[in-house]
Structure formats: C-alpha cells, structure tokens
Design a protein around this motif. Sequence first.
Motif, short mmCIF file in Angstrom:
data_model
loop_
_atom_site.label_atom_id
_atom_site.label_comp_id
_atom_site.label_asym_id
_atom_site.label_seq_id
_atom_site.Cartn_x
_atom_site.Cartn_y
_atom_site.Cartn_z
N THR A 209 0.83 -1.22 0.00
CA THR A 209 0.00 0.00 0.00
C THR A 209 0.86 1.27 0.00
O THR A 209 0.34 2.36 -0.21
N ARG A 210 2.14 1.14 0.24
CA ARG A 210 3.01 2.34 0.23
C ARG A 210 2.98 3.01 -1.13
O ARG A 210 3.01 2.36 -2.16
N THR A 211 2.90 4.29 -1.11
CA THR A 211 3.01 5.04 -2.36
C THR A 211 3.64 6.39 -2.04
O THR A 211 3.56 6.85 -0.90
N CYS A 212 4.27 7.00 -3.01
CA CYS A 212 4.94 8.27 -2.74
C CYS A 212 3.90 9.34 -2.39
O CYS A 212 2.90 9.48 -3.09
N CYS A 213 4.18 10.08 -1.35
CA CYS A 213 3.30 11.16 -0.93
C CYS A 213 3.97 12.47 -1.35
O CYS A 213 5.15 12.70 -1.04
N ARG A 214 3.24 13.32 -2.05
CA ARG A 214 3.85 14.56 -2.55
C ARG A 214 3.06 15.80 -2.14
O ARG A 214 3.19 16.85 -2.74
N SER A 215 2.25 15.64 -1.10
CA SER A 215 1.56 16.82 -0.57
C SER A 215 1.32 16.60 0.92
O SER A 215 0.74 15.59 1.33
N GLY B 281 18.44 23.15 -9.96
CA GLY B 281 19.37 22.08 -10.38
C GLY B 281 18.78 21.16 -11.43
O GLY B 281 19.50 20.50 -12.16
N ARG B 282 17.46 21.09 -11.49
CA ARG B 282 16.82 20.23 -12.50
C ARG B 282 17.23 20.62 -13.90
O ARG B 282 17.21 19.80 -14.82
N GLU B 283 17.57 21.90 -14.06
CA GLU B 283 17.96 22.37 -15.39
C GLU B 283 19.10 21.52 -15.94
O GLU B 283 19.14 21.23 -17.12
N SER C 276 8.51 17.74 -11.44
CA SER C 276 9.54 17.08 -10.64
C SER C 276 9.30 17.23 -9.13
O SER C 276 10.00 16.63 -8.33
N ASN C 277 8.32 18.02 -8.73
CA ASN C 277 7.86 18.05 -7.33
C ASN C 277 8.87 18.51 -6.28
O ASN C 277 8.69 18.24 -5.10
N ASP C 278 9.93 19.20 -6.69
CA ASP C 278 10.97 19.53 -5.72
C ASP C 278 10.50 20.45 -4.58
O ASP C 278 11.08 20.44 -3.50
N ALA D 63 8.19 10.98 0.31
CA ALA D 63 8.47 11.04 -1.13
C ALA D 63 9.94 10.72 -1.36
O ALA D 63 10.74 10.77 -0.42
N TRP D 64 10.26 10.41 -2.59
CA TRP D 64 11.66 10.14 -2.99
C TRP D 64 12.03 11.20 -4.02
O TRP D 64 11.44 11.25 -5.10
N MET D 65 12.92 12.09 -3.68
CA MET D 65 13.32 13.16 -4.60
C MET D 65 14.79 12.98 -4.97
O MET D 65 15.67 13.07 -4.10
N ARG E 147 -3.29 7.76 -4.71
CA ARG E 147 -3.45 6.76 -5.77
C ARG E 147 -2.09 6.17 -6.13
O ARG E 147 -1.18 6.91 -6.52
N LYS E 148 -1.96 4.88 -5.95
CA LYS E 148 -0.68 4.24 -6.26
C LYS E 148 -0.60 3.95 -7.75
O LYS E 148 -1.50 3.32 -8.30
N PRO E 149 0.47 4.40 -8.42
CA PRO E 149 0.56 4.10 -9.87
C PRO E 149 0.58 2.60 -10.12
O PRO E 149 1.16 1.85 -9.35
N LYS E 150 -0.09 2.23 -11.22
CA LYS E 150 -0.19 0.80 -11.58
C LYS E 150 1.17 0.22 -11.93
O LYS E 150 2.03 0.93 -12.47
N ARG E 151 1.35 -1.02 -11.68
CA ARG E 151 2.55 -1.73 -12.09
C ARG E 151 2.29 -2.53 -13.35
O ARG E 151 1.14 -2.82 -13.70
N LYS E 152 3.37 -2.92 -14.02
CA LYS E 152 3.24 -3.79 -15.19
C LYS E 152 2.67 -5.12 -14.74
O LYS E 152 2.77 -5.47 -13.56
C1 LIG Z 1 15.57 6.37 -8.08
C2 LIG Z 1 14.24 7.06 -7.92
C3 LIG Z 1 14.14 8.41 -8.23
C4 LIG Z 1 12.93 9.08 -8.05
N1 LIG Z 1 12.88 10.43 -8.23
C5 LIG Z 1 11.73 11.09 -7.99
C6 LIG Z 1 11.69 12.51 -8.09
O1 LIG Z 1 12.70 13.17 -8.29
N2 LIG Z 1 10.50 13.13 -7.92
C7 LIG Z 1 9.36 12.43 -7.61
O2 LIG Z 1 8.31 13.05 -7.46
N3 LIG Z 1 9.38 11.08 -7.47
C8 LIG Z 1 10.53 10.40 -7.66
N4 LIG Z 1 10.57 9.03 -7.48
C9 LIG Z 1 9.35 8.29 -7.12
C10 LIG Z 1 8.76 7.53 -8.32
O3 LIG Z 1 8.18 8.47 -9.21
C11 LIG Z 1 7.71 6.55 -7.78
O4 LIG Z 1 8.32 5.65 -6.90
C12 LIG Z 1 7.06 5.75 -8.91
O5 LIG Z 1 6.31 6.60 -9.74
C13 LIG Z 1 6.15 4.66 -8.37
O6 LIG Z 1 5.19 5.21 -7.51
P1 LIG Z 1 5.02 4.73 -6.00
O7 LIG Z 1 6.34 4.86 -5.32
O8 LIG Z 1 4.02 5.70 -5.43
O9 LIG Z 1 4.52 3.33 -6.00
C14 LIG Z 1 11.78 8.36 -7.61
C15 LIG Z 1 11.89 6.99 -7.30
C16 LIG Z 1 13.12 6.36 -7.41
C17 LIG Z 1 13.24 4.92 -6.97
#
Ligand SMILES: Cc1cc2nc3c(=O)[nH]c(=O)nc-3n(C[C@H](O)[C@H](O)[C@H](O)COP(=O)(O)O)c2cc1C
Length: 213
Positions: A15-21, A72-74, A97-99, A154-156, A198-203
């Motif tokens: 159920t983990r998914t990236c949180c961006r807000s 830096g994204r530039e 890019s959600n920075d 989130a992972w940035m 909403r967790k993005p779908k996987r293959k």
């Molecule tokens: C190496 C790596 C780099 C990533 N960089 C970003 C990022 O810069 N900005 C962002 O919003 N998400 C980033 N992500 C998150 C991915 O977009 C996210 O894990 C993917 O879309 C799957 O979604 P989920 O983690 O919610 O399941 C990154 C994930 C990884 C593993």
Amino acid sequence: MLKNTKESCISVINTRTCCRSFSDKTVADCDIESILKTGQAAPSAKNRQPYFFIVIKNQQCKKEIALAATRGREKQFTNWDQQSAESMIKGKSKMNSNDLVIAEAPVAILLLRDSDPNYSEGISENLEIQEEQGVACVAYSMMIAAQALGLGMAWMCSVLNIPEELEDILTKYGIAWKKTWQPRVILPVGYSKKEKLRKPKRKELKEVSSWIN
Ligand SMILES: Cc1cc2nc3c(=O)[nH]c(=O)nc-3n(C[C@H](O)[C@H](O)[C@H](O)COP(=O)(O)O)c2cc1C
C-alpha cells in the motif's frame, strides 16, 4: 483488521506510495528516529553501511534546498527543448519534478553516500554498484517505516544534481560537510494532506518475470 505480522508487513509494502503533498502537522522526533533506525536495518555489502543521514526540520533550510533542487533540475534536462524544461521546473508539466515538496513537508531526510576512499575490492566498478545498492536499500527501508507509522514520504532524486549547493547550504546551518559525502536522495516526510493517495499501476507480473521450474 490485519490478522498477523506476515499479512501486515506485506500490506504495508503493497500500500506504500509516494506522498507529494503534506499537511503542516508536526512529526514526532521518535518517529523520525524510528525511520532512521529502520534505514540502518537495511542490508549493505559486508555491512559497510556506506551512508550518512541529515534530518532537516529547519523551514528556511528546507526552502533553500527546495529552490536549489528546482534550479538544479535544469542540469538534468539539458537535452530537452526550453519550453518542456521550463514547464517541468515550474511544476506545470505532467512530469512535474515536485521539488518544492521538500519545503512543504515538515521534515526532510537527506541520504548521503559515504564510502571509505581507502577501501578497495576486486573489480572497482562492482564495488561502486554494491555501495549504491546499499544506499538504495536504506532509502526504501525508510519509506516502508514511514508507511508503517502512518506517515507519507516522497523520494526526490534532484539532490543528485546539486552536491556543491547542498554543501554550501548545509555548512551555513552548522553541518561539517565531509568530502566523502555524495547526496543520493532526499526524503520529505510528514502527514499526507490527501486522505487517499493513488498508487501508480505496475506492469503485469508476467511482463517482468520468468520462472524456471
Ligand atoms: C531512483 C528514484 C528516483 C525518483 N525520483 C523522484 C523525483 O525526483 N520526484 C518524484 O516526485 N518522485 C521520484 N521518485 C518516485 C517515483 O516516481 C515513484 O516511486 C514511482 O512513480 C512509483 O510510484 P510509488 O512509489 O508511489 O509506487 C523516484 C523513485 C526512485 C526509486
């Protein structure tokens, strides 16, 4: 209600998914410490633990990092046409890019790779890969810990583009920057603003796996 530990562990992972807000609700220091310890529980080659964590709660510091990351994204999009790159950086692109989330979250954990420059082993390219794998395991462990604690993370990866800027910013805030540090990821953490993410779908599994029976 989760029936057992096995089920609860798998459910947390799935159920983990990236949180961006993020809401501005404070995160308890004991939860951050628990996330860091779970990061340390991750495997690393020969248990070298080639990493260092910097927990950033200072709002101004997070803001400076968020802006430096956005700029830096530039560097990352030098092969894009100017319009696409600008809309990405300003957050107008679908691939935003959600920075700025780094500033919005109440806490951001900066994960640095910290390898021993005197250590060598067999094929040096493989050592590089192993060290990076160790660091990535830490980041993912932390994400799972955050999820288990009811927090969003989130992972940035934008910190990859700004090592010098980070050194300047963090030195200003009292960090004794080490030359062996290389920024790898920044993990904004806090309580999600949205109730449901909403967790993005996987293959399909069959697209990414084969079995030999
Ligand atoms: C190496 C790596 C780099 C990533 N960089 C970003 C990022 O810069 N900005 C962002 O919003 N998400 C980033 N992500 C998150 C991915 O977009 C996210 O894990 C993917 O879309 C799957 O979604 P989920 O983690 O919610 O399941 C990154 C994930 C990884 C593993």
